[in-house]
Every structure is written in structure tokens, then in C-alpha cells.
Scaffold this motif. Structure first.
Motif, PDB file in Angstrom:
ATOM      1  N   LYS A   1     -36.995 -14.671  94.986  1.00  0.00           N
ATOM      2  CA  LYS A   1     -38.339 -14.759  94.418  1.00  0.00           C
ATOM      3  C   LYS A   1     -38.835 -13.377  93.983  1.00  0.00           C
ATOM      4  O   LYS A   1     -39.336 -13.202  92.880  1.00  0.00           O
ATOM      5  CB  LYS A   1     -39.300 -15.364  95.436  1.00  0.00           C
ATOM      6  N   ASP A   2     -38.671 -12.389  94.854  1.00  0.00           N
ATOM      7  CA  ASP A   2     -39.139 -11.039  94.548  1.00  0.00           C
ATOM      8  C   ASP A   2     -38.310 -10.377  93.453  1.00  0.00           C
ATOM      9  O   ASP A   2     -38.793  -9.475  92.761  1.00  0.00           O
ATOM     10  CB  ASP A   2     -39.102 -10.165  95.800  1.00  0.00           C
ATOM     11  N   ALA A   3     -37.056 -10.794  93.312  1.00  0.00           N
ATOM     12  CA  ALA A   3     -36.159 -10.175  92.333  1.00  0.00           C
ATOM     13  C   ALA A   3     -36.289 -10.776  90.936  1.00  0.00           C
ATOM     14  O   ALA A   3     -35.746 -10.231  89.973  1.00  0.00           O
ATOM     15  CB  ALA A   3     -34.706 -10.316  92.801  1.00  0.00           C
ATOM     16  N   GLU A   4     -37.008 -11.868  90.813  1.00  0.00           N
ATOM     17  CA  GLU A   4     -37.101 -12.553  89.518  1.00  0.00           C
ATOM     18  C   GLU A   4     -37.902 -11.730  88.515  1.00  0.00           C
ATOM     19  O   GLU A   4     -39.013 -11.276  88.817  1.00  0.00           O
ATOM     20  CB  GLU A   4     -37.766 -13.926  89.707  1.00  0.00           C
ATOM     21  N   ARG A   5     -37.331 -11.522  87.344  1.00  0.00           N
ATOM     22  CA  ARG A   5     -38.027 -10.762  86.302  1.00  0.00           C
ATOM     23  C   ARG A   5     -39.009 -11.670  85.574  1.00  0.00           C
ATOM     24  O   ARG A   5     -38.693 -12.814  85.254  1.00  0.00           O
ATOM     25  CB  ARG A   5     -37.041 -10.172  85.300  1.00  0.00           C
ATOM     26  N   PRO A   6     -40.213 -11.165  85.291  1.00  0.00           N
ATOM     27  CA  PRO A   6     -41.203 -12.000  84.590  1.00  0.00           C
ATOM     28  C   PRO A   6     -40.802 -12.247  83.143  1.00  0.00           C
ATOM     29  O   PRO A   6     -40.057 -11.454  82.546  1.00  0.00           O
ATOM     30  CB  PRO A   6     -42.483 -11.160  84.676  1.00  0.00           C
ATOM     31  N   GLN A   7     -41.302 -13.329  82.576  1.00  0.00           N
ATOM     32  CA  GLN A   7     -41.023 -13.674  81.185  1.00  0.00           C
ATOM     33  C   GLN A   7     -41.837 -12.768  80.264  1.00  0.00           C
ATOM     34  O   GLN A   7     -43.056 -12.669  80.393  1.00  0.00           O
ATOM     35  CB  GLN A   7     -41.379 -15.143  80.930  1.00  0.00           C
ATOM     36  N   GLU A   8     -41.165 -12.082  79.339  1.00  0.00           N
ATOM     37  CA  GLU A   8     -41.891 -11.179  78.449  1.00  0.00           C
ATOM     38  C   GLU A   8     -42.453 -11.928  77.243  1.00  0.00           C
ATOM     39  O   GLU A   8     -41.962 -12.992  76.851  1.00  0.00           O
ATOM     40  CB  GLU A   8     -40.994 -10.041  77.983  1.00  0.00           C
ATOM     41  N   SER A   9     -43.511 -11.362  76.671  1.00  0.00           N
ATOM     42  CA  SER A   9     -44.101 -11.916  75.446  1.00  0.00           C
ATOM     43  C   SER A   9     -44.376 -10.764  74.478  1.00  0.00           C
ATOM     44  O   SER A   9     -44.028  -9.615  74.751  1.00  0.00           O
ATOM     45  CB  SER A   9     -45.388 -12.685  75.767  1.00  0.00           C
ATOM     46  N   ASN A  10     -44.999 -11.069  73.357  1.00  0.00           N
ATOM     47  CA  ASN A  10     -45.211 -10.053  72.326  1.00  0.00           C
ATOM     48  C   ASN A  10     -46.221  -8.992  72.766  1.00  0.00           C
ATOM     49  O   ASN A  10     -47.193  -9.286  73.474  1.00  0.00           O
ATOM     50  CB  ASN A  10     -45.702 -10.699  71.033  1.00  0.00           C
ATOM     51  N   CYS A  11     -45.990  -7.765  72.315  1.00  0.00           N
ATOM     52  CA  CYS A  11     -46.916  -6.668  72.574  1.00  0.00           C
ATOM     53  C   CYS A  11     -48.268  -6.974  71.933  1.00  0.00           C
ATOM     54  O   CYS A  11     -48.337  -7.410  70.774  1.00  0.00           O
ATOM     55  CB  CYS A  11     -46.351  -5.369  71.997  1.00  0.00           C
ATOM     56  N   ILE A  12     -49.352  -6.783  72.679  1.00  0.00           N
ATOM     57  CA  ILE A  12     -50.693  -7.040  72.142  1.00  0.00           C
ATOM     58  C   ILE A  12     -51.417  -5.731  71.805  1.00  0.00           C
ATOM     59  O   ILE A  12     -52.606  -5.735  71.512  1.00  0.00           O
ATOM     60  CB  ILE A  12     -51.531  -7.886  73.119  1.00  0.00           C
ATOM     61  N   ARG A  13     -50.679  -4.612  71.884  1.00  0.00           N
ATOM     62  CA  ARG A  13     -51.206  -3.292  71.524  1.00  0.00           C
ATOM     63  C   ARG A  13     -52.512  -2.981  72.257  1.00  0.00           C
ATOM     64  O   ARG A  13     -53.473  -2.472  71.677  1.00  0.00           O
ATOM     65  CB  ARG A  13     -51.389  -3.176  70.002  1.00  0.00           C
ATOM     66  N   CYS A  14     -52.507  -3.257  73.556  1.00  0.00           N
ATOM     67  CA  CYS A  14     -53.707  -3.024  74.356  1.00  0.00           C
ATOM     68  C   CYS A  14     -53.851  -1.558  74.770  1.00  0.00           C
ATOM     69  O   CYS A  14     -54.938  -1.107  75.134  1.00  0.00           O
ATOM     70  CB  CYS A  14     -53.689  -3.904  75.608  1.00  0.00           C
ATOM     71  N   GLY A  15     -52.740  -0.835  74.783  1.00  0.00           N
ATOM     72  CA  GLY A  15     -52.782   0.588  75.130  1.00  0.00           C
ATOM     73  C   GLY A  15     -52.744   0.891  76.612  1.00  0.00           C
ATOM     74  O   GLY A  15     -52.869   2.056  77.011  1.00  0.00           O
ATOM     75  N   LYS A  16     -52.546  -0.124  77.445  1.00  0.00           N
ATOM     76  CA  LYS A  16     -52.510   0.138  78.890  1.00  0.00           C
ATOM     77  C   LYS A  16     -51.343   1.047  79.264  1.00  0.00           C
ATOM     78  O   LYS A  16     -51.442   1.862  80.181  1.00  0.00           O
ATOM     79  CB  LYS A  16     -52.426  -1.185  79.664  1.00  0.00           C
ATOM     80  N   CYS A  17     -50.219   0.900  78.551  1.00  0.00           N
ATOM     81  CA  CYS A  17     -49.062   1.748  78.849  1.00  0.00           C
ATOM     82  C   CYS A  17     -49.358   3.207  78.524  1.00  0.00           C
ATOM     83  O   CYS A  17     -48.857   4.121  79.196  1.00  0.00           O
ATOM     84  CB  CYS A  17     -47.821   1.262  78.100  1.00  0.00           C
ATOM     85  N   VAL A  18     -50.189   3.442  77.509  1.00  0.00           N
ATOM     86  CA  VAL A  18     -50.563   4.807  77.133  1.00  0.00           C
ATOM     87  C   VAL A  18     -51.439   5.418  78.221  1.00  0.00           C
ATOM     88  O   VAL A  18     -51.265   6.572  78.617  1.00  0.00           O
ATOM     89  CB  VAL A  18     -51.291   4.819  75.777  1.00  0.00           C
ATOM     90  N   ASP A  19     -52.399   4.636  78.714  1.00  0.00           N
ATOM     91  CA  ASP A  19     -53.284   5.124  79.776  1.00  0.00           C
ATOM     92  C   ASP A  19     -52.516   5.431  81.054  1.00  0.00           C
ATOM     93  O   ASP A  19     -52.852   6.375  81.770  1.00  0.00           O
ATOM     94  CB  ASP A  19     -54.359   4.074  80.089  1.00  0.00           C
ATOM     95  N   ALA A  20     -51.483   4.647  81.342  1.00  0.00           N
ATOM     96  CA  ALA A  20     -50.753   4.801  82.604  1.00  0.00           C
ATOM     97  C   ALA A  20     -49.718   5.911  82.555  1.00  0.00           C
ATOM     98  O   ALA A  20     -49.352   6.462  83.597  1.00  0.00           O
ATOM     99  CB  ALA A  20     -50.064   3.487  82.978  1.00  0.00           C
ATOM    100  N   CYS A  21     -49.235   6.255  81.373  1.00  0.00           N
ATOM    101  CA  CYS A  21     -48.116   7.197  81.272  1.00  0.00           C
ATOM    102  C   CYS A  21     -48.505   8.590  81.761  1.00  0.00           C
ATOM    103  O   CYS A  21     -49.394   9.237  81.182  1.00  0.00           O
ATOM    104  CB  CYS A  21     -47.625   7.293  79.825  1.00  0.00           C
ATOM    105  N   PRO A  22     -47.844   9.097  82.807  1.00  0.00           N
ATOM    106  CA  PRO A  22     -48.184  10.436  83.310  1.00  0.00           C
ATOM    107  C   PRO A  22     -47.743  11.552  82.376  1.00  0.00           C
ATOM    108  O   PRO A  22     -48.191  12.687  82.513  1.00  0.00           O
ATOM    109  CB  PRO A  22     -47.429  10.505  84.645  1.00  0.00           C
ATOM    110  N   SER A  23     -46.865  11.222  81.416  1.00  0.00           N
ATOM    111  CA  SER A  23     -46.391  12.228  80.464  1.00  0.00           C
ATOM    112  C   SER A  23     -47.179  12.217  79.158  1.00  0.00           C
ATOM    113  O   SER A  23     -46.860  12.965  78.228  1.00  0.00           O
ATOM    114  CB  SER A  23     -44.901  12.004  80.161  1.00  0.00           C
TER     115      SER A  23
END
Length: 442
Positions: free
Chosen positions: A359-381
Motif C-alpha cells: 500500500k505504501d509503495a504504490e505510486r499515485p496515478q499522474e495527470s496533466n500539469c496544471i501549471r500551479c507553480g507549487k513545484c517552483v515554490d517548493a524548490c530549494p534551488s
């Protein structure tokens, strides 16, 4: 500095999952009947064997070395007989030349292993020589040869040594236990690093979710005015070199740069503890503390494990796997490497063995990028992970490079926060490999 401690921009707050092992004292794992010791356990040139099949070896005896500067020798973790020298699977994901040793159960120590003196009595060059000969590498995961880190060019003077006690990776508690149970080793190893570099300031950075470790290390450094403990905000990836340097000093490592470019050298807690052993006892790196944890192991533990012991054997000492084993990871869930078999050996960079149920090892189902920018906010670099990923998936590696893909530290923060569950860090790793391959081709 925030009200909760020193920190950096970006980052995430994944669940800690440390309660299973944070109060578990370090136990000694049984000596295995057979060890498989890879000759490539670090960044840099792999070692060549200096023993042959049929040779008798002892604990601490050198069995592999390289003439390359960026390399580190390998030593036997048991006494016994060399049975095979062949390609074997390593936790890094590839098959590498390995030395298979059958233990005689006696654990006879090699004559070369003897106390070398003290940090005060040895010169900087003598200390660096001991560190090199004893096979010290970064034990936080990356595995960079320590003597190389301690050899900065003269035009890049170092004025601070930072010891990484953040251990921000979920589940892992091996460094935490080292700080609680071996604080004096951490201190002596830190002083050795400072002496080699000619530095008068050492800072041990620890996340605020380890108050007992903070107290332990503050007590240990109170008689050493050159040493201090910095309380860090609990945030991932606080233990990343660049994040840690910014949190402690406010200095920003430039794009494509190294810590030495801002006058800093960072070492891991377990690395400096091993340096202390190398100096005070002469024992090379033949064992390390490993956290064995997760939802698919019956009794999580922190163990002192001999190098070359198989993951399966280590987990067996912890009661074995549960029936619904889903994934085995060398390291933690964010930056660790998944294994397709438990028949891989513990190496210098194995800080943890994480075993997850299905259960813990199961990868979630991916969907299309919604360009929300959360990855930009989280990136320490300070990167745009969604753009690097997009260009990678389209095979546009030059564009991915233009978005500074090579500055990615592969922490996985972007993938963690992505609401579309896109495997952003996986795509960025591909981009980095392609960019490096292109540069090698010229």
C-alpha cells in the motif's frame, strides 16, 4: 532566522515517520557468514582489488584501492577467505566488481590497525593521510571521498566547517542515534576536519525535532569554544549542503558552484564519527549505523552493520519482512534508491534500509500539469521543475539545461507537492544524465 530556527527558502514538510526508531538504541548486528564488498562505493574512480581469490584477509585490511585522486580505498569488514571477485549487484543500481569474503567467525584484526595518536598530536597532513587511508567518504548518501573535500585549492580559503546533523530525510534516525550515543566522537571528528582545513569555527546543525540530540551535542561542545550547535527549522531538505550552508551562514552557493566557493565545507555526522575512529583506533570504515524501518519490517531497529552484509540478512535480524513487502529502498523515501532485490550489500553510504508494504509503495496515478507553480515554490534551488520536466519529456535537453537542470539536488520536493502527482524529479534526473553524456561527447 525564523522564530523556529535557521532555515532556507522553499522546502516542504513531509511526515517524519521517525517514531519507530528514534528511541531505539544502536545494537550490533550479527557478523555475517559471507560479505560482498563492492569496489565502487563512492563518487569517483572505482578501486582495483589488491587481493586475489584464496587469500586470507583480516578485519581492517585493505582489499581495494585506486591511484586516482578522487577515490577512496576499501577494507575488509571480516576476517576470512576471499572466495570470489566478480560483478555483483550494488545498492547504487548497477553491477560492480565486488569481493566476496567467507568469514571465519574470528574477526581477527589486521596488524595495520592501531591508534594513530590524537587530533592535537597529529599534523594536518597526517590527519588527512589517515582519513584517506582509512577509506572515509561521505556517509550521508552521496559518498564523496572525504580527503578530496578536505583539499580545496588555495584560492578558495575555507573559514567554516558545518556538520550536517539535520537528518531531514523521513524515517531515518541513524545520525540522531550517533549524536545521542557517540557525541564525543562527533566532536573529535569535527576538530580533526577543522585542523586539516585550518579553520577556527565549526557548527553542528541539528533540526528542532531532535531536542535530545541538540542537548547532547551542546553538552559535548561546551568545553570547545570553536564549536557551536545551530538549531535548524524542521523542514526538508534542510540537510542538503546548499540549504544547510544558507541556513547557517546566509551564504548562497552560486549556480554550478561548490560549498568551497563560499568558504564552507560540510560533513555528515556519521562521517566525522568515523573520522574519530580512524584517528583514535586506526580502524578503517568497516561498519556503520543503519536504520532499518518502514511498514514491511517486523521490528524496526538502529543497527551497527558490517560492510557487505546483505539487506536480507539485516532485515532478518529485525524479525524479517512482513508478508506484503512492496518496496526495498537504500536510504530514505525522498532520495533513496529502490532495489529490485534484497540481495544487495550494505555500503558506506547506506544510512537506512526502508522497506514498505504494498500500500505504501504504490505510486499515485499522474495527470496533466496544471501549471500551479507549487513545484517552483517548493524548490530549494529556485528552479522551475515543471519546465525542466516538460522539455525532458519532449527530448529537448538543451532547453532543460537552459532552465538550470544541473542545479537540481534531486531532493524530490517538487514531486511531493505536485497535485498532478507528476514524477518531476525522475524526469530531471534523466535530463541531467543526458546533459552530462553530451558534455562528455564534447
Amino acid at each position: 532566522m525564523s522564530k523556529n530556527g535557521l532555515t532556507f527558502r522553499g522546502g516542504i514538510h513531509p511526515p517524519h515517520f521517525k517514531k519507530q526508531t528514534e528511541t531505539k538504541a544502536i545494537e550490533a548486528a550479527p557478523v555475517p557468514s559471507v560479505v560482498v564488498i563492492p569496489l565502487a562505493q563512492h563518487i569517483g574512480a572505482p578501486c582495483d582489488p589488491v587481493v586475489k581469490v584464496g587469500d586470507s584477509v583480516k578485519v581492517g585490511q585493505k582489499i581495494g584501492e585506486s591511484q586516482a585522486f578522487v577515490s577512496s580505498p576499501i577494507h575488509s569488514s571480516v576476517s576470512g577467505t576471499v572466495k570470489k571477485i566478480e560483478l555483483r549487484q550494488s545498492p547504487g543500481g548497477a553491477k560492480v566488481k565486488s569481493i566476496v569474503i567467507e568469514s571465519d567467525g574470528l574477526m581477527t584484526v589486521d596488524e595495520s590497525v592501531k591508534p594513530r595518536g590524537t587530533v592535537d598530536s597529529l599534523s594536518p597532513e597526517e590527519l588527512k593521510g589517515i582519513i584517506k587511508e582509512c577509506g572515509l567518504t561521505g556517509m550521508g548518501g552521496a559518498g564523496f571521498p572525504t580527503h578530496v573535500k578536505l583539499s580545496p585549492p588555495k584560492e578558495k580559503p575555507i573559514d567554516i566547517v558545518i556538520i550536517n546533523g539535520a537528518e531531514c530525510e523521513p524515517y531515518l534516525t541513524s545520525d540522531h542515534r550517533v549524536m545521542l550515543e557517540m557525541p564525543e566522537k562527533v566532536v573529535q571528528g569535527t576538530l580533526a576536519v577543522m585542523k586539516v582545513l585550518g579553520v577556527e569555527k565549526g557548527v553542528i546543525g541539528i533540526e528542532g525535532n531532535k531536542p535530545d540530540a541538540i542537548k547532547s551535542m551542546k553538552d559535548a561542545v561546551k568545553d570547545y569554544p570553536a564549536l557551536s550547535v545551530a538549531e535548524l527549522q524542521t523542514k526538508y531538505p534542510q540537510g542538503g549542503e546548499k540549504s544547510l550552508i544558507f541556513a547557517v551562514t546566509g551564504r548562497e552557493v552560486p549556480s554550478g558552484g561548490l560549498p568551497m566557493d563560499v568558504g564552507a565545507v560540510v560533513q555528515n555526522i556519521s562521517t566525522v564519527a568515523a573520522i574519530s575512529d580512524a584517528v583514535l583506533t586506526g580502524m578503517p570504515v568497516v561498519e556503520r549505523v543503519v536504520t532499518i524501518t518502514g511498514s514491511a519490517v517486523k521490528e524496526p531497529k538502529n543497527l551497527m552493520v558490517k560492510m557487505g552484509t546483505s539487506f536480507n540478512e539485516v532485515v532478518e535480524f529485525c524479525g524479517g519482512y512482513t508478508e506484503d513487502l512492496g518496496k526495498i529502498i537504500n536510504g530514505g523515501p525522498m532520495m533513496g534508491i529502490a532495489q529490485y532485490t534484497g540481495e544487495v550489500p550494505v555500503i558506506k553510504g547506506t544510512s537506512g534500509i526502508l522497506v514498505l508494504n504494498k500500500k505504501d509503495a504504490e505510486r499515485p496515478q499522474e495527470s496533466n500539469c496544471i501549471r500551479c507553480g507549487k513545484c517552483v515554490d517548493a524548490c530549494p534551488s529556485g528552479l522551475q521543475p515543471f519546465m525542466i520536466s516538460k522539455n525532458t519529456l519532449l527530448g529537448r535537453y538543451e532547453e532543460a539545461e537552459a532552465y538550470n537542470a544541473m542545479d537540481c539536488i534531486e531532493c524530490g520536493s517538487c514531486s511531493f507537492v505536485c497535485p498532478a502527482k507528476r514524477p518531476l524529479v525522475d524526469a530531471i534526473r534523466i535530463a541531467k544524465k543526458e546533459i552530462i553524456a553530451k558534455r562528455k561527447r564534447g
